[in-house]
Each structure stands twice: as C-alpha cells, then as structure tokens.
Enzyme design. Structure first.
Site, PDB file in Angstrom:
ATOM      1  N   ASP A  55       0.869  -1.175   0.000  1.00 24.01           N
ATOM      2  CA  ASP A  55       0.000   0.000   0.000  1.00 24.01           C
ATOM      3  C   ASP A  55       0.903   1.222   0.000  1.00 24.01           C
ATOM      4  OD1 ASP A  55      -1.693   2.123   0.479  1.00 24.01           O
ATOM      5  OD2 ASP A  55      -2.606   1.287   2.290  1.00 24.01           O
ATOM      6  N   VAL A  56       0.976   1.929  -1.126  1.00 25.42           N
ATOM      7  CA  VAL A  56       1.935   3.032  -1.233  1.00 25.42           C
ATOM      8  C   VAL A  56       1.578   4.213  -0.341  1.00 25.42           C
ATOM      9  CG1 VAL A  56       2.635   2.409  -3.577  1.00 25.42           C
ATOM     10  CG2 VAL A  56       0.794   4.086  -3.232  1.00 25.42           C
ATOM     11  N   ASN A  82       4.475   4.532 -10.418  1.00 27.77           N
ATOM     12  CA  ASN A  82       3.342   4.477 -11.328  1.00 27.77           C
ATOM     13  C   ASN A  82       1.986   4.462 -10.629  1.00 27.77           C
ATOM     14  OD1 ASN A  82       1.889   3.632 -13.961  1.00 27.77           O
ATOM     15  ND2 ASN A  82       1.476   1.923 -12.558  1.00 27.77           N
ATOM     16  N   TYR A 150      -7.102  15.152  -9.248  1.00 29.81           N
ATOM     17  CA  TYR A 150      -6.118  14.443 -10.059  1.00 29.81           C
ATOM     18  C   TYR A 150      -5.100  15.414 -10.651  1.00 29.81           C
ATOM     19  CZ  TYR A 150      -4.288  11.363 -13.751  1.00 29.81           C
ATOM     20  OH  TYR A 150      -3.481  10.617 -14.580  1.00 29.81           O
ATOM     21  N   LYS A 154      -0.945  15.688 -10.089  1.00 33.43           N
ATOM     22  CA  LYS A 154       0.001  15.460 -11.173  1.00 33.43           C
ATOM     23  C   LYS A 154       0.907  16.685 -11.397  1.00 33.43           C
ATOM     24  CE  LYS A 154      -0.985  11.220 -12.025  1.00 33.43           C
ATOM     25  NZ  LYS A 154       0.011  10.157 -11.746  1.00 33.43           N
TER      26      LYS A 154
END
Length: 245
Positions: A55-56, A82, A150, A154
């Site tokens: 789990d990042v 990623n 989002y 980014k």
C-alpha cells in the site's frame, strides 16, 4: 542497461505493461500493488519477477517493500513510480475533503514515500546511484473538466520530479517523468465512447496501445546514468490537448 527495478501499481494497466517490458529487457522487477492475485498474474512465467503486496500510502508498507527488494537482490537501480488513481470528478465545490485527501495520499504522498525509500537505498549502495521515473500525466500540463484533485496531484508530481533530479545529482541518481495521454487501459476505457471537452461537449477520443508506453519507459530506464530524459510526453496522435477549445 539492466538491473533491479521496483514498479508500483504493477498489477494492471500501465504498471503491468511496464513491468512486462522491463522483464523482457532483462531487468529483475519487484511488482508492488495492493492485489496479490494481480501481481502473481503479471509475474507468471518470469524468473526475475517478485510480487510484493504494498500500500503506497502506508509508510510502513513502503519501507517493507524496499527492505524486501534489497534483502532479495542487494540493491535498487530503478523505481517506476506508477501507482495512482483518477479520484473524484466534479467542480471543486463538489469534491469531498475525504476524496481529495485519498487522491493526494495515493498519487502524491505515495510517490514521495517510494521515492524517499528508493533515493535512500540508491544513495547508500555501492556502486552508488540509480534512476527514478515518475508517471505524470497530460493533466500535468492541461486538465480535463472536473479533475481538480487528479490534476493538482500530477502538477505536484512534476515538482517532485524536478526536485529529485536536482537533489540526486550529487549521488548519481537521475530522475525523469513520463506524461501519458490516452493509453488504452481500464482508466481510459470510457474515452472512446465519449470524453467531456473544455467547451462542455462530449466527444469520442482515440487511444493507443499501452505497449508503446512500456517501450518508452524501457528506453528511459536503459540509458546510462550519465544521460537522462527529464520529461517525455507520449499521447494518442489526435488527442485534443494541444489546441484551444
């Protein structure tokens, strides 16, 4: 060049394609993701693959991932950051704080935690150095309507890429970013039926084979550490992101 790689979000989509591309190019690859069954499916048939459920968003889980890799193979030469999620869709006043926080945790904090662990390992190992490749997005340049969470993450990943590239110079650590538009994955499955445009209309958009993303990442990863691709953009040719409208 080949060596030991860690790919996050490796169980599906771009992560799975990149993992297979690296394995085919001779890399040993640790596949990180939340679903062990998907990691096993991607790793099947590859002697140089190691699935590590991760789990990042959890610092302990990320630390365990990198400890497992260094215990197994002794070093880390490449991190492909990623793992990510599109998150909530709507105008900013329609996005809940909980959904915002969850998107930041996965897309930004997860990338930071993995980069932090990889950077530390690369700095300490002998020979020193390695490469980090962050998955950005076309949204790092131009957003879609209703994508504040989002898009913000980014843009932040771009800042992380620049800082890692600068701070890594002293230690032989290169960092680059790949910004992808309309690769054919589950995340983009709906755009061919119709995607909302800046003028409010909904129009179909084409996608391109995700294997070309994998080929681009393998190219970036295969460079000697004396060379780096800071930013690479790959999109479907007719994707309407360069023009106004």
């Amino acid at each position: 060049m080949s060596g030991v790689a860690v790919v996050t979000g490796a169980g599906s989509g771009i992560g799975a394609a990149v993992t297979r591309g690296l394995l085919d190019a001779g890399w040993r690859v640790a596949l990180a993701g939340r679903r062990p069954d998907r990691l096993d499916a991607v790793a099947a048939g590859h002697a140089g693959a190691l699935g590590v459920p991760t789990d990042v968003t959890d610092p302990g889980s990320v630390a365990a991932l990198f400890a497992t890799v260094t215990d197994r193979w002794g070093r880390i030469d490449l991190l492909v950051n990623n793992a990510g999620a599109f998150g909530p869709v709507g105008t900013v006043d329609e996005i809940s704080v909980e959904d915002w926080t969850a998107t930041v945790a996965t897309n930004l904090t997860g990338s930071f935690l993995c980069a932090r662990a990889a950077f530390g390992a690369m700095r300490a190992q002998d020979p020193q150095g390695g490469r980090i490749i962050n998955n950005g997005s076309i949204s790092a340049h131009a957003p879609r309507p209703g994508s504040a969470a989002y898009t913000a993450t980014k843009h932040a990943v771009t800042g992380l890429t620049k800082s890692l590239s600068l701070d890594g110079r002293e230690f032989g650590i290169a960092c680059g970013q790949i910004d992808i538009g309309n690769a054919a994955t589950d995340m983009t499955a709906g755009v061919e039926a119709g995607a909302r445009q800046a003028d409010g209309s909904v129009r179909p958009e084409r996608t391109f084979d995700v294997r070309h993303v994998a080929e681009a990442v393998v190219y970036m990863a295969g460079l000697p550490l004396s060379a780096n691709v800071p930013f690479l953009t790959i999109t479907e040719t007719t994707m309407p992101w360069l023009a106004r409208g």
